[in-house]
Design a protein around this motif. Structure first.
Motif, PDB file in Angstrom:
ATOM      1  N   LYS A 131      34.093-119.842 -27.444  1.00  0.00           N
ATOM      2  CA  LYS A 131      34.010-119.115 -28.707  1.00  0.00           C
ATOM      3  C   LYS A 131      33.673-120.028 -29.886  1.00  0.00           C
ATOM      4  CE  LYS A 131      38.111-117.969 -27.691  1.00  0.00           C
ATOM      5  NZ  LYS A 131      39.508-117.515 -27.719  1.00  0.00           N
ATOM      6  N   LEU A 132      33.223-119.409 -30.967  1.00  0.00           N
ATOM      7  CA  LEU A 132      32.943-120.121 -32.214  1.00  0.00           C
ATOM      8  C   LEU A 132      34.184-120.835 -32.715  1.00  0.00           C
ATOM      9  CD1 LEU A 132      31.309-120.717 -34.858  1.00  0.00           C
ATOM     10  CD2 LEU A 132      32.101-118.482 -35.677  1.00  0.00           C
ATOM     11  N   GLY A 133      35.273-120.125 -32.792  1.00  0.00           N
ATOM     12  CA  GLY A 133      36.554-120.665 -33.234  1.00  0.00           C
ATOM     13  C   GLY A 133      37.633-120.177 -32.294  1.00  0.00           C
ATOM     14  N   ASN A 134      38.891-120.094 -32.792  1.00  0.00           N
ATOM     15  CA  ASN A 134      39.966-119.579 -31.957  1.00  0.00           C
ATOM     16  C   ASN A 134      40.064-120.382 -30.669  1.00  0.00           C
ATOM     17  OD1 ASN A 134      40.987-116.859 -30.107  1.00  0.00           O
ATOM     18  ND2 ASN A 134      41.910-117.209 -32.086  1.00  0.00           N
ATOM     19  N   LYS A 135      39.812-121.698 -30.779  1.00  0.00           N
ATOM     20  CA  LYS A 135      39.659-122.549 -29.609  1.00  0.00           C
ATOM     21  C   LYS A 135      40.949-122.692 -28.800  1.00  0.00           C
ATOM     22  CE  LYS A 135      35.318-123.862 -30.060  1.00  0.00           C
ATOM     23  NZ  LYS A 135      34.291-123.600 -29.035  1.00  0.00           N
ATOM     24  N   SER A 136      42.080-122.653 -29.446  1.00  0.00           N
ATOM     25  CA  SER A 136      43.333-122.859 -28.720  1.00  0.00           C
ATOM     26  C   SER A 136      43.688-121.686 -27.830  1.00  0.00           C
ATOM     27  CB  SER A 136      44.475-123.106 -29.712  1.00  0.00           C
ATOM     28  OG  SER A 136      44.772-121.927 -30.430  1.00  0.00           O
ATOM     29  N   ASN A 137      43.102-120.527 -28.109  1.00  0.00           N
ATOM     30  CA  ASN A 137      43.447-119.291 -27.419  1.00  0.00           C
ATOM     31  C   ASN A 137      42.442-119.000 -26.316  1.00  0.00           C
ATOM     32  OD1 ASN A 137      44.702-116.724 -26.969  1.00  0.00           O
ATOM     33  ND2 ASN A 137      43.038-115.783 -28.136  1.00  0.00           N
ATOM     34  N   ALA A 138      42.920-118.452 -25.220  1.00  0.00           N
ATOM     35  CA  ALA A 138      42.046-118.092 -24.104  1.00  0.00           C
ATOM     36  C   ALA A 138      41.624-116.637 -24.197  1.00  0.00           C
ATOM     37  CB  ALA A 138      42.761-118.341 -22.775  1.00  0.00           C
ATOM     38  N   SER A 139      40.324-116.399 -24.038  1.00  0.00           N
ATOM     39  CA  SER A 139      39.773-115.060 -23.876  1.00  0.00           C
ATOM     40  C   SER A 139      38.911-115.099 -22.623  1.00  0.00           C
ATOM     41  CB  SER A 139      38.923-114.661 -25.090  1.00  0.00           C
ATOM     42  OG  SER A 139      39.669-114.740 -26.278  1.00  0.00           O
ATOM     43  N   GLY A 140      39.075-114.146 -21.742  1.00  0.00           N
ATOM     44  CA  GLY A 140      38.427-114.266 -20.441  1.00  0.00           C
ATOM     45  C   GLY A 140      37.634-113.051 -20.021  1.00  0.00           C
ATOM     46  N   GLU A 141      36.838-113.253 -18.963  1.00  0.00           N
ATOM     47  CA  GLU A 141      36.175-112.176 -18.245  1.00  0.00           C
ATOM     48  C   GLU A 141      36.927-111.983 -16.931  1.00  0.00           C
ATOM     49  OE1 GLU A 141      32.007-112.957 -17.771  1.00  0.00           O
ATOM     50  OE2 GLU A 141      31.881-113.889 -19.755  1.00  0.00           O
ATOM     51  N   VAL A 142      37.300-110.736 -16.652  1.00  0.00           N
ATOM     52  CA  VAL A 142      38.210-110.464 -15.541  1.00  0.00           C
ATOM     53  C   VAL A 142      37.599-109.418 -14.604  1.00  0.00           C
ATOM     54  CG1 VAL A 142      40.494-109.598 -14.923  1.00  0.00           C
ATOM     55  CG2 VAL A 142      40.215-111.025 -16.937  1.00  0.00           C
ATOM     56  N   GLU A 143      37.746-109.653 -13.300  1.00  0.00           N
ATOM     57  CA  GLU A 143      37.299-108.701 -12.290  1.00  0.00           C
ATOM     58  C   GLU A 143      38.503-108.084 -11.591  1.00  0.00           C
ATOM     59  OE1 GLU A 143      34.232-107.714 -11.578  1.00  0.00           O
ATOM     60  OE2 GLU A 143      33.219-109.072 -12.986  1.00  0.00           O
ATOM     61  N   PHE A 144      38.458-106.765 -11.415  1.00  0.00           N
ATOM     62  CA  PHE A 144      39.456-106.029 -10.645  1.00  0.00           C
ATOM     63  C   PHE A 144      38.811-105.593  -9.325  1.00  0.00           C
ATOM     64  CE2 PHE A 144      40.976-104.423 -15.017  1.00  0.00           C
ATOM     65  CZ  PHE A 144      41.764-105.545 -15.199  1.00  0.00           C
TER      66      PHE A 144
END
Length: 545
Positions: free
Chosen positions: A260-273
Motif C-alpha cells: 500500500k501507499l501508506g498504512n504500512k504497519s497494518n496488513a491488508s490481504g487477498e483471501v481465498e475461500f
C-alpha cells in the motif's frame, strides 16, 4: 570534520513527553461536554494516562518501528504445511496491546462508551495509525453480531475484552479476540451486491461452506471475520473463524498482502475461500442490512482517524513554528505563517468537534439521534476525510525540508492521510448515501436540520449558509451530479453550527468568515487578516496549561 563547522543551532526539539489528550483543548472540552458528571472524572483519568503514553518517546518509537518493519506473510511452515499467518514486529503488538488494554474495542456496554472510545482512538492513533484498523473492525463487529443473540453471547465478551492475545488458537481459549472484515471482490469493488463468493448450506443450523475470494480483507491475522457471500436466498452475512471449534485451521488462504501507499504497519490481504466453514449472521438475503451497522461504525472511525491525523500534523507544525527562527524572529510570530497555522487549526478543531458530536449520538441512542447519524455520518465521512490530505500536506510544508524527511514523521502522516477517504466507501459512495437518506428517510433530514438550527441567530454567516442550504435541498434537478457540492455544504454548515455553539469566539468567527462567509482563498493561509489568528494558533499549540 572539524567540530567548529558542525555546531547545530536553530533546530526544533522533538515534540515528545507531553500529554496528547490534555494538550488538545478541542478534544478535552468535547469530552467534558458529552460525558455526564458522574462518569467524567474516571474518563478523564483514563484519557490522561493514554495521552501521556501516546506522547511518550516509547510510543513514538513503537510507531516508527512498526512502520519500518511491515508485516510479513508466511503461507507455509518449514514442512510445507499451509499456515497462512502474518508476522508483525514486536512494536505492533505493543501498540495493539496497549490500545486494547485502554478499552479501544469496548464502547457498546459501558457509560459514555462511544465518547470515551472515540477520544481514546483519536489520542492513541496519533502515535501510529495503522493498528487502528483491527481496533476499528473489532469494535464495529459487535452491532452486526447482535442480530444473532447466540453469536453475540459467544463472541462479544472477547471482542470487548481488555486483554490482547496474539496468535491463532480456538477462540474459547483466548481472553480476547480481534475481528476483520471481507466484503470487496475483484469484479465488484464497492458494488458488493455483485459478489460471487458462494455459500452452500450444511446440515447444521446456520452452517455453510464458502467458496470464492476477497480482493481486500482487512486485518487478515484476526481471529474471526464478517464476510458477505451469495447464499441460496441471496447476499448474506457470515462469520468466518480462523480456527475451528475442534482446534483445526479453517480454510483461509491468504494469497498476498497488499503493498500500500501508506498504512504500512497494518496488513491488508487477498483471501481465498475453498470449502471454508462459516456461520450465518442474520437472515439469508439480508447481508447488507446485517453488516450495515458495522460499516456505519467503521465510517465514524474514519472521521475520528482523520481528525487524529490532522491534529498530529497541526500539532507538529505549530510546535515547529514555535521554536524555529527565520528572518529575524520566530516563525509563529510571522503574520503569514500565523495565518497558515490558524487556518490549519480551524480545520483540525472542526473535525474533532464533529467527530465527538457523532460519538455522543451513539451514546444517547434515541430515535432522534439515530436519525441524525443516518445522514451526519456519511456527510462527515465524506468531508472530514477529504480535508485530511491537504491539511497534512500543508502542515508538512510548515516544516520545510525537514518535514519532507522521514525522520520528522510527517511523510508517514501524509501517506496515511488518503486512506480514510477510500476505506468503507469512497467520496462518491458517501455522497450518494446522503442522497439516499434524503430521498428515503425524511426524518434524517429533519434531525439534521434541527441540529444545525440550534445555533441559528448566533452568527449571520451561519444563518445565511443554512438558508442557502435549504434552497439547495429543495432543488432536485441534477441532484446526483452535484451531490458532492451539496454534501460539502451540509458538512460545513454542521461544523459551523457546532463551533458557534461550543468553540471560543475567535475560532467560530474565523470558521464562519472563511468556510461559510467565503472570505477565503483556495489555499490555506488565506484567512481575513483582521481575525484574531494569534489566539486560534495559541489554542491549538500542543502544550497543556
Amino acid at each position: 570534520m572539524a567540530a567548529t563547522t558542525h555546531t547545530v543551532t536553530n533546530q526544533v526539539p522533538p515534540l515528545v513527553g507531553y500529554d496528547v489528550y490534555t494538550a488538545d483543548r478541542a478534544l478535552s472540552e468535547a469530552v467534558e461536554r458529552h460525558i455526564e458528571p458522574g462518569v467524567l472524572p474516571g474518563a478523564q483519568e483514563e484519557l490522561g494516562a493514554l495521552g501521556r503514553a501516546a506522547g511518550s518517546a516509547q510510543a513514538q518509537e513503537w510507531g516508527a518501528q512498526a512502520n519500518e518493519h511491515p508485516p510479513v506473510l508466511r503461507t507455509h511452515d518449514r514442512y510445507g504445511n499451509r499456515i497462512d499467518e502474518v508476522e508483525f514486529h514486536p512494536s505492533w503488538h505493543r501498540l495493539l496491546g496497549h490500545a486494547v488494554a485502554a478499552g479501544l474495542t469496548d464502547a457498546w456496554g459501558r457509560p459514555a462508551g462511544h465518547v470515551r472510545r472515540a477520544a481514546g482512538f483519536l489520542v492513541w492513533t496519533q502515535a501510529e495509525a495503522g493498528h487502528g484498523c483491527p481496533l476499528s473492525m473489532t469494535h464495529a463487529a459487535v452491532p452486526a453480531l447482535r442480530t444473532d443473540p447466540v453469536l453475540a453471547a459467544e463472541w462479544e465478551p472477547q471482542l470487548t475484552s481488555y486483554v490482547y492475545e496474539e496468535g491463532l488458537r480456538p477462540a474459547p481459549e483466548k481472553a480476547g479476540v480481534l475481528f476483520g472484515m471481507g466484503m470487496t471482490e475483484k469484479q465488484g469493488g464497492t458494488d458488493v451486491r455483485s459478489n460471487t463468493t458462494r455459500a452452500e448450506p450444511l446440515s447444521g443450523e446456520g452452517e455453510y461452506l464458502l467458496t470464492g475470494h476477497k480482493w481486500f480483507c482487512s486485518a487478515p491475522m484476526s481471529d474471526g471475520f464478517l464476510v458477505l457471500a451469495q447464499a441460496p436466498g441471496g447476499l448474506t452475512c457470515f462469520l468466518v473463524p480462523r480456527v475451528l471449534p475442534d482446534g483445526t485451521r479453517n480454510v483461509f488462504a491468504i494469497q498476498r498482502l497488499k503493498d500500500k501507499l501508506g498504512n504500512k504497519s497494518n496488513a491488508s490481504g487477498e483471501v481465498e475461500f475453498d470449502g471454508t466453514w462459516a456461520r450465518r449472521v442474520g437472515e439469508e438475503g439480508r447481508g447488507v442490512r446485517t453488516i450495515i451497522e458495522m460499516v456505519a461504525a467503521t465510517r465514524l472511525d474514519c472521521v475520528v482517524g482523520s481528525a487524529a491525523l490532522m491534529r498530529q500534523a497541526v500539532a507538529q507544525a505549530i510546535h515547529h513554528a514555535t521554536y524555529r527562527s527565520a528572518f529575524g524572529g520566530l516563525l509563529t510570530d510571522k503574520p503569514l505563517m500565523r495565518n497558515v497555522l490558524a487556518d490549519l487549526a480551524l480545520e483540525s478543531e472542526a473535525a474533532t468537534v464533529l467527530a465527538m458530536r457523532l460519538a455522543s449520538a451513539y451514546d444517547t441512542d434515541t430515535e432522534e439521534e439515530r436519525a441524525f447519524l443516518r445522514i451526519a455520518v456519511p456527510a462527515a465521512k465524506y468531508w472530514v476525510t477529504k480535508r485530511c490530505t491537504p491539511v497534512v500536506g500543508e502542515a508538512l510544508e510548515c516544516l520545510g525540508g525537514n518535514g519532507y524527511v522521514e525522520e520528522s514523521g510527517m511523510p508517514r502522516l501524509l501517506r496515511e492521510a488518503p486512506l480514510n477517504s477510500i476505506w468503507e466507501g469512497s467520496g462518491n459512495v458517501q455522497a450518494l448515501d446522503v442522497l439516499r437518506a434524503l430521498q428515503r428517510e425524511p426524518q434524517a433530514l429533519d434531525a439534521f436540520l434541527r441540529e444545525v438550527g440550534k445555533a441559528r441567530g448566533a452568527d449571520h454567516r451561519l444563518d445565511a449558509a443554512i438558508k442557502d442550504l435549504l434552497t439547495e435541498l429543495a432543488d432536485l434537478e441534477g441532484i446526483e451530479a452535484r451531490a458532492r457540492r451539496l454534501v460539502e455544504r451540509m458538512a460545513l454548515v454542521l461544523q459551523g453550527s457546532l463551533l458557534v455553539r461550543w468553540a471560543p469566539p475567535e475560532v467560530s468567527d474565523a470558521f464562519c468568515a472563511s468556510r461559510l462567509g467565503r472570505d477565503w482563498g483556495t489555499a490555506f493561509g488565506t484567512l481575513p487578516h483582521s481575525l484574531d489568528l494569534a489566539s486560534v494558533v495559541a489554542r491549538a499549540r500542543p502544550v497543556a496549561e
